[in-house]
Design a protein around this motif. Structure first.
Motif, PDB file in Angstrom:
ATOM      1  N   LYS A 180      -3.714   0.203  -3.143  1.00 14.52           N
ATOM      2  CA  LYS A 180      -3.166  -1.147  -2.702  1.00 14.52           C
ATOM      3  C   LYS A 180      -2.944  -1.878  -3.781  1.00 14.52           C
ATOM      4  N   GLY A 218       0.258   5.539  -0.768  1.00 18.59           N
ATOM      5  CA  GLY A 218      -0.450   6.730  -1.262  1.00 18.59           C
ATOM      6  C   GLY A 218      -1.840   6.456  -1.294  1.00 18.59           C
ATOM      7  N   GLY A 219      -2.564   5.760  -0.519  1.00 14.13           N
ATOM      8  CA  GLY A 219      -3.967   5.104  -0.506  1.00 14.13           C
ATOM      9  C   GLY A 219      -4.054   4.185  -1.757  1.00 14.13           C
ATOM     10  N   GLN A 277       0.839  -1.067  -0.094  1.00 14.97           N
ATOM     11  CA  GLN A 277       0.035   0.027   0.165  1.00 14.97           C
ATOM     12  C   GLN A 277       0.999   1.333   0.052  1.00 14.97           C
TER      13      GLN A 277
END
Length: 622
Positions: free
Chosen positions: A281, A278-279, A276
């Protein structure tokens, strides 16, 4: 006249290419004299043959006046009493230009002797870096291989050991079991041997065996049609640089075009799953694949490899490798990759390869535009696996697919000369595709053992050594430093260098990314500058754009090394050196490294300090 003579001398090497030179005739049984000798073109290696009625043939091997193998039996049983009836000799002075490999031009010099024993033949070839022999018998069943390797002393050996650490160092007399080649032997500080086989077009791969207290090894496997090879070098590094295994294989068919075979670096979706940043996945699906393709394109990385389960559970008998799972996403990523000049590899498990017609599957992958296949978990006896591996390689070649065999594959035997699409195999304990930890000493052993057989898929090159949160995260520590991780990608010879991390982690380390991205293949030249089995290695390779790269790796011990630059062409070079930080250690501070730059010349020496489990990466540009 002087000018004409000079032109003839300059043309002489070209006149020798692909030329067979007849150097001897034949004789009646009465005129065939033993002992009979075949020597290497440089006269430094010698195989001496003896024959005695009732006992058959035996041989001794000598290099640089030191006899290392003595009174060792040759031949096969079950074909009647051998009777020498004819002997012939010839020599070859040629140059092989591989589609890809360790270097662009490979001298092919050898002397050959063929001995007709009435019921079968033995062919011997002597190269400057080894001697090989093979049996030609019309009878294929009910025979036994009598070959022996009777070493003249209790030397030290290492052996291939599947997806585990190599066996060794082991004294020859301590072996009391079967052993698998490659078998690498240290005779003394100036003499190294390796036993392997080449051109295993059919039959069971070779297995060696010995008894405790002896230094004699025999063949425990069924006879096959391969060359048995004795590799030789005055240093362990010379074994690594040898081409004898490939040269004993026939050239690729003149009817086949292999210009589409392009070796290179590949990013990989298996180990990125779960990461994961920076937001976002990462997983093994289209959005992640696109991010990986974008990263590959931005850094001139040639491929993205898609691993298991893309067409359904890989061991599921109902998983259709043409219609199941994420096949629609695969179509899209292949198209997207083409738009970015990035090829896509597809995983195929042996279950799917057998449940569905393999020829149809591979042709469809080619029609989709895939670049290659990674074939996993092949089943069957060793002989069956060899036959199936060769069949799949040939079908892939016809369909312009590269191939990579994993999970206990048949050992490489130089087939990249016949089938240049055979670019790599997991013939090793892979660093990030296995269940156990790869120790630093194992890596610097494998390059002198496993890698002698051919290109290896080891999956080095992490940029984040913690690997937290990964779906397929290893349950063991990554026993390297960042500098060593990057160095291993260069040191490990392979037609596809599969790196296992996400773009964001590589971008955190621009110098290391630069070193990996600079590995533009095919290599123009390779040279193992120095090294010792299980201790360390210094490998140099010249990329397709003429940049020289050097990778250095050590075992668990810290060490300082001087790297001479005398192998370079004369001139001035700008060098970038990436090496372990002052307090680096693969146990405690494995991501510490430092970078320096300066100008050097060929007379200079680069000094590096390696941490325990560490390494160094060097980039040289003119």
């Amino acid at each position: 006249m002087k000018l004409r003579a000079l032109n003839i001398l300059l043309l002489f090497p070209l006149l020798l290419q692909a030329q067979s030179i007849y150097t001897g005739g034949s004789g009646s049984p009465a005129s065939i004299k033993f002992p009979m000798v075949i020597t290497s073109p440089n006269n430094k290696l010698q195989l001496k043959l003896n024959y005695k009625t009732g006992d058959g043939l035996n041989y001794s091997f000598t290099a640089n006046s030191k006899t290392m193998i003595v009174n060792s039996r040759l031949g096969v049983s079950g074909v009647g009493e051998p009777l020498p009836t004819r002997v012939s000799r010839h020599s070859v002075r040629s140059v092989w230009k591989p589609v890809w490999g360790k270097r662009a031009l490979v001298p092919e010099y050898y002397n050959e002797l063929t001995l007709d024993l009435k019921t079968y033949k033995v062919i011997f070839r002597a190269y400057n870096d080894g001697i090989a022999f093979k049996y030609i018998s019309p009878k294929k069943s009910g025979i036994s291989d009598l070959t022996q390797f009777n070493f003249s002393g209790n030397y030290t050996a290492w052996y291939y050991n599947g997806e585990h650490a190599n066996i060794g160092p082991e004294k020859l007399a301590d072996c009391d079991d079967k052993r698998l080649p490659v078998m690498t032997v240290k005779v003394d500080n100036n003499s190294y041997l390796a036993i392997h086989e080449a051109d295993l077009s059919s039959g069971e791969p070779m297995v060696l065996q010995s008894k405790k207290g002896e230094t004699l090894f025999s063949i425990a496997s069924q006879p096959n049609d391969a060359w048995k090879v004795l590799m030789y070098g005055t240093k362990a590094s010379e074994l690594v640089d040898s081409h004898i295994i490939e040269l004993l294989n026939p050239p690729s068919s003149k009817n086949m075009d292999y210009s589409w075979v392009k070796p290179g670096v590949a990013v990989w979706d298996w180990r990125i799953a779960g990461a994961q940043v920076g937001g976002f996945k990462y997983d093994m699906s289209l959005p992640s694949w696109k991010r990986m393709v974008d990263f590959a394109a931005a850094n001139n990385i040639r491929y993205l490899a898609l691993d298991a389960d893309w067409y359904g559970p890989e061991f599921g008998k109902e998983s259709d490798p043409l219609k199941g799972g994420k096949v629609a996403q695969v179509h899209e990523i292949i198209c997207y990759g083409k738009s970015k000049n990035v090829g896509i590899w597809l995983y195929l498990n042996d279950v799917g390869g057998r449940q569905f017609p393999i020829e149809q599957t591979l042709k469809q992958y080619s029609d989709w535009g895939a670049a290659g296949i990674k074939y996993g978990f092949m089943s069957g006896t060793p002989a069956e696996k060899n036959e199936r591996t060769r069949m799949i390689t040939e079908v892939c070649a016809k369909n312009h697919l590269l191939c990579d065999f994993h999970d206990g594959p048949v050992h490489p035997y130089g087939q990249m000369r016949t089938f240049p699409n055979a670019v790599t195999r997991e013939f090793c304990q892979a660093q990030l595709d296995g269940a156990t930890v790869l120790e630093p000493r194992t890596f610097v052993t494998s390059v002198f053992v496993n890698m002698l057989a051919g290109p290896l898929d080891m999956n080095n090159g992490l940029a984040d050594l913690n690997q937290k949160g990964r779906t397929h995260a290893p349950t063991y520590p990554t026993n390297t430093t960042l500098a060593a991780e990057a160095a291993r990608t260069l040191i490990t010879f392979s037609g596809v260098t599969v790196i296992p991390d996400i773009p964001e982690n590589y971008n955190k380390h621009p110098e290391i990314l630069q070193f990996i991205a600079a590995q533009k293949m095919p290599w123009l030249e390779s040279k193992t500058i120095k090294g010792e089995i299980g201790e360390y290695i210094v490998m140099a390779r010249q990329a397709a754009d003429k940049t020289w790269l050097i990778g250095v790796a050590t075992n668990e011990n810290a060490r300082e090394l001087d790297i001479p630059l005398s192998f370079l062409k004369k001139g001035k070079y700008h060098v970038t050196i990436i090496q372990d930080g002052d307090n680096a250690d693969y146990h405690t501070n494995n991501e510490s490294y430092k970078v320096s730059q300066r100008n050097v010349e060929t007379k200079d020496i680069i000094h590096v300090n390696l941490a325990p489990g560490g390494g160094a990466c060097i980039i040289l540009k003119q």
